[in-house]
Design a protein around this motif. Structure first.
Motif, mmCIF file in Angstrom:
data_model
loop_
_atom_site.group_PDB
_atom_site.id
_atom_site.type_symbol
_atom_site.label_atom_id
_atom_site.label_comp_id
_atom_site.label_asym_id
_atom_site.label_seq_id
_atom_site.Cartn_x
_atom_site.Cartn_y
_atom_site.Cartn_z
ATOM 1 N N LEU A 398 -57.644 -39.104 55.724
ATOM 2 C CA LEU A 398 -58.081 -40.246 56.521
ATOM 3 C C LEU A 398 -57.886 -41.508 55.686
ATOM 4 N N GLU A 399 -56.932 -42.309 56.086
ATOM 5 C CA GLU A 399 -56.589 -43.529 55.350
ATOM 6 C C GLU A 399 -57.324 -44.716 55.969
ATOM 7 N N ARG A 400 -58.133 -45.369 55.189
ATOM 8 C CA ARG A 400 -58.995 -46.420 55.713
ATOM 9 C C ARG A 400 -58.192 -47.643 56.135
ATOM 10 N N THR A 401 -58.664 -48.305 57.167
ATOM 11 C CA THR A 401 -58.066 -49.552 57.643
ATOM 12 C C THR A 401 -59.065 -50.688 57.419
ATOM 13 N N PRO A 402 -58.632 -51.931 57.548
ATOM 14 C CA PRO A 402 -59.574 -53.044 57.397
ATOM 15 C C PRO A 402 -60.691 -53.041 58.441
ATOM 16 N N GLU A 403 -60.443 -52.368 59.561
ATOM 17 C CA GLU A 403 -61.434 -52.326 60.630
ATOM 18 C C GLU A 403 -62.593 -51.420 60.241
ATOM 19 N N SER A 404 -63.817 -51.812 60.602
ATOM 20 C CA SER A 404 -65.000 -51.042 60.255
ATOM 21 C C SER A 404 -64.965 -49.658 60.899
ATOM 22 N N HIS A 405 -65.221 -48.631 60.117
ATOM 23 C CA HIS A 405 -65.305 -47.233 60.553
ATOM 24 C C HIS A 405 -63.989 -46.695 61.108
ATOM 25 N N ALA A 406 -62.877 -47.357 60.875
ATOM 26 C CA ALA A 406 -61.593 -46.935 61.451
ATOM 27 C C ALA A 406 -60.651 -46.436 60.354
ATOM 28 N N PHE A 407 -59.908 -45.366 60.680
ATOM 29 C CA PHE A 407 -58.999 -44.729 59.730
ATOM 30 C C PHE A 407 -57.693 -44.380 60.452
ATOM 31 N N ILE A 408 -56.641 -44.104 59.668
ATOM 32 C CA ILE A 408 -55.384 -43.584 60.197
ATOM 33 C C ILE A 408 -55.250 -42.143 59.724
ATOM 34 N N VAL A 409 -54.892 -41.250 60.648
ATOM 35 C CA VAL A 409 -54.738 -39.833 60.329
ATOM 36 C C VAL A 409 -53.389 -39.628 59.641
ATOM 37 N N ARG A 410 -53.406 -39.108 58.420
ATOM 38 C CA ARG A 410 -52.187 -38.882 57.642
ATOM 39 C C ARG A 410 -52.058 -37.405 57.276
ATOM 40 N N SER A 411 -50.833 -36.902 57.305
ATOM 41 C CA SER A 411 -50.574 -35.516 56.928
ATOM 42 C C SER A 411 -50.539 -35.381 55.410
ATOM 43 N N SER A 412 -50.981 -34.233 54.925
ATOM 44 C CA SER A 412 -50.857 -33.937 53.497
ATOM 45 C C SER A 412 -49.558 -33.212 53.194
ATOM 46 N N GLY A 413 -48.751 -32.944 54.225
ATOM 47 C CA GLY A 413 -47.455 -32.313 54.035
ATOM 48 C C GLY A 413 -47.312 -30.966 54.705
ATOM 49 N N ALA A 414 -48.398 -30.288 54.984
ATOM 50 C CA ALA A 414 -48.330 -28.980 55.626
ATOM 51 C C ALA A 414 -48.102 -29.139 57.132
ATOM 52 N N PHE A 415 -47.560 -28.090 57.749
ATOM 53 C CA PHE A 415 -47.327 -28.127 59.189
ATOM 54 C C PHE A 415 -48.655 -28.148 59.933
ATOM 55 N N ALA A 416 -48.752 -29.003 60.926
ATOM 56 C CA ALA A 416 -49.920 -29.054 61.799
ATOM 57 C C ALA A 416 -49.538 -29.817 63.051
ATOM 58 N N THR A 417 -50.290 -29.609 64.113
ATOM 59 C CA THR A 417 -50.018 -30.287 65.382
ATOM 60 C C THR A 417 -51.041 -31.380 65.656
ATOM 61 N N LEU A 418 -51.625 -31.929 64.622
ATOM 62 C CA LEU A 418 -52.667 -32.936 64.756
ATOM 63 C C LEU A 418 -52.061 -34.326 65.001
ATOM 64 N N PRO A 419 -52.883 -35.298 65.399
ATOM 65 C CA PRO A 419 -52.370 -36.618 65.800
ATOM 66 C C PRO A 419 -52.056 -37.525 64.609
ATOM 67 N N PHE A 420 -51.091 -37.146 63.804
ATOM 68 C CA PHE A 420 -50.748 -37.934 62.629
ATOM 69 C C PHE A 420 -50.269 -39.329 63.025
ATOM 70 N N GLY A 421 -50.685 -40.301 62.229
ATOM 71 C CA GLY A 421 -50.296 -41.681 62.488
ATOM 72 C C GLY A 421 -51.176 -42.393 63.491
ATOM 73 N N GLU A 422 -52.123 -41.678 64.097
ATOM 74 C CA GLU A 422 -52.981 -42.281 65.107
ATOM 75 C C GLU A 422 -54.304 -42.759 64.497
ATOM 76 N N ARG A 423 -54.983 -43.594 65.255
ATOM 77 C CA ARG A 423 -56.238 -44.189 64.803
ATOM 78 C C ARG A 423 -57.398 -43.240 65.072
ATOM 79 N N LEU A 424 -58.268 -43.079 64.072
ATOM 80 C CA LEU A 424 -59.495 -42.300 64.210
ATOM 81 C C LEU A 424 -60.650 -43.226 63.872
ATOM 82 N N ALA A 425 -61.609 -43.323 64.787
ATOM 83 C CA ALA A 425 -62.743 -44.230 64.579
ATOM 84 C C ALA A 425 -64.053 -43.459 64.682
ATOM 85 N N PHE A 426 -64.924 -43.661 63.707
ATOM 86 C CA PHE A 426 -66.252 -43.053 63.747
ATOM 87 C C PHE A 426 -67.186 -43.934 64.574
ATOM 88 N N SER A 427 -68.041 -43.282 65.359
ATOM 89 C CA SER A 427 -69.045 -44.000 66.150
ATOM 90 C C SER A 427 -70.380 -43.953 65.422
#
Length: 499
Positions: A398-427
């Motif tokens: 989870l790569e932090r963004t300037p926005e509060s509680h917001a992150f970008i989903v990044r792959s560590s290199g292994a295969f997965a079908t997760l939403p890489f590159g998309e915004r993840l925000a905690f409520s």
């Protein structure tokens, strides 16, 4: 150029000079390209051995089948122009008047099949003799297919000769003119020639050995005739550096980025699952990294261009000997520089936020079909699926963004079908407590209370050690049967009791 690469280049220089002398090669020319420009280019040895003509970075070499990459590039340009589709049949563009009537069935193969060597056509056109060498000036009366199309991978110079006819028909000008006008000119490859004459004086002398370990002799010069789109071009190592830089770029006026990526993408995977063929390019996995390029051989010359797209690191090697072994020089350079470039290109891990632990915990999707753990792992806030057999390899950063509680989903290199590159925000709740998170693509998960009660057991601190001396009671040495008062032993008493 980075300092690590700068430090490695003198070793590459010394090793190459030593190898050229040790193998007694006429000459070798290399270029190293990182990103959008060559960082090192050098020639070793002699372009002509009889008069000791020194090879330079502007010496012309025949590049053999590396020519096929230019032919494929020309096809993709016409595709972008809307003048052909890759799945068009050859007969959609080339008429039977251009190809003799005996080859009518040949026209049913598709352009894509020709590009990927899956057309099934015979390797060489009738009348081709690489050993003389001699090549047909026109398309022969008959070309046969060894396999039905799209059933086997089979390298075919005949197929690329046919692509030259497609380029001429769809583009309205001969293959060589198209390559010079649409590729060589825009890329600044002023010294490269698409269809040189066999007696071109500017080209280095090519050499062959009649028998192994014997001295080199000049190889016969020849024109490639109708086979030219498969093998005829000559180039300098400086121009090949420009060509490599183009392939490692993001596209432009010569070819758009999407088409360039498609050219490098595997289209036909060979049975070993390590080698594939793209659109005119070989794609293979070496030491865990993907390499894209093409080898080339023609009498008296051997060449290779190859690059690692993920690192934007490329090498081209030109030699004027049949046994010049350009792959050995290319492999050495890539094995030397790959770990250096990879380390210097690695994205620095962002500093862990002071409040990162507030996001940690169990999260469950709204419909109850997914659980994720948020944890701090190796200095990064990560998502880990509870069932992952290797949690470190499967972690999602989870790569932090300037926005509060917001992150970008990044792959560590292994295969997965997760939403890489998309915004993840905690409520959060009104009091600021984290309550869940949601992903931009529409998934919402809520933070759970503890799934079970755990009791942490810690050892109680111990005071100073106090030793207590324990003495054993003295034991009577065993000397045999026990005698009791009255003169009877225990055994005789038991016997009397039994009676």
């Amino acid at each position: 150029m980075t300092s690590g690469v700068e430090q490695a280049l003198p070793l590459l220089d010394a090793w190459t000079a030593h190898s050229v002398m040790q193998q007694r090669l006429p000459s070798v020319a290399l270029t190293i390209v990182i990103g959008d420009r060559p960082v090192w280019t050098k020639a070793f040895g002699y372009a002509g051995m009889s008069v000791k003509t020194v090879a330079t970075t502007q010496t012309l070499y025949r590049i053999g089948s590396v020519t096929k990459t230019f032919t494929a590039l020309a096809i993709l340009q016409l595709h972008e122009d809307g003048k052909l589709r890759l799945d068009d049949r050859v007969r959609d563009h080339v008429t039977t008047s251009a190809i003799h009537a005996g080859n009518v069935d040949l026209l049913d193969v598709t352009i894509r099949e020709l590009l990927t060597h899956s057309s099934g056509l015979q390797r060489d056109l009738p009348g081709t003799w690489w050993t003389q060498p001699s090549f047909p000036a026109q398309f022969p009366d008959h070309v046969s297919a060894t396999y039905p199309s799209s059933t086997e991978w089979k390298y075919s110079n005949a197929g690329y000769a046919l692509l030259g006819e497609v380029i001429a028909a769809a583009g309205g000008e001969p293959w060589a003119r198209h390559v010079e006008r649409r590729i060589l000119g825009p890329l600044g490859m002023a010294s490269t020639d698409a269809m040189p004459h066999g007696d071109e004086a500017r080209v280095a002398t090519g050499y062959s050995r009649p028998t192994p370990a014997e001295p080199y002799v000049p190889a016969p010069r020849t024109d490639h005739g109708v086979v030219s789109p498969a093998a005829s071009m000559v180039s300098t190592i400086e121009d090949m550096g420009r060509y490599l830089a183009f392939h490692m770029g993001s596209g432009g006026s010569v070819l758009g980025g999407k088409s360039l990526r498609e050219m490098h993408r595997p289209q036909w995977l060979l049975d070993d699952w390590q080698t594939a063929w793209g659109l005119g390019m070989r794609v293979r996995r070496v030491d865990g990294r993907v390499r894209v390029g093409h080898p080339g051989n023609t009498p008296g010359f051997a060449a290779l261009m190859e690059f690692i797209p993920a690192l934007k690191l490329g090498v081209a090697v030109l030699t004027n000997a049949d046994d010049g072994n350009p792959a050995g020089f290319c492999d050495y350079a890539l094995q030397l520089l790959t770990p250096i470039v990879a380390r210097e290109m690695a994205r620095a891990a962002p500093d862990l936020a002071e409040d990162a632990e507030r996001y940690c915990g169990h999260y469950r999707s709204e419909n109850g079909n997914a659980t994720m753990l948020v944890a701090v792992l190796d200095g990064q806030l990560t998502l880990v699926a509870p069932g992952a057999p290797n949690p470190y390899a499967a972690r999602v950063i989870l790569e932090r963004t300037p926005e509060s509680h917001a992150f970008i989903v990044r792959s560590s290199g292994a295969f997965a079908t997760l939403p890489f590159g998309e915004r993840l925000a905690f409520s959060t709740s009104a009091s600021g407590e984290v309550t869940g998170y949601e992903v931009a693509s529409g998934a919402r998960l809520r933070l759970l209370a503890a799934l079970y009660i755990s009791v942490e057991r810690r050892e109680q601190p111990r005071g100073p050690h106090v030793s207590v001396e324990r003495r054993k009671q003295p034991q009577v040495r065993y000397i045999g049967d026990e005698r009791r008062a009255g003169g009877a032993d225990r055994r005789s008493q038991r016997q009397h009791a039994a009676h």
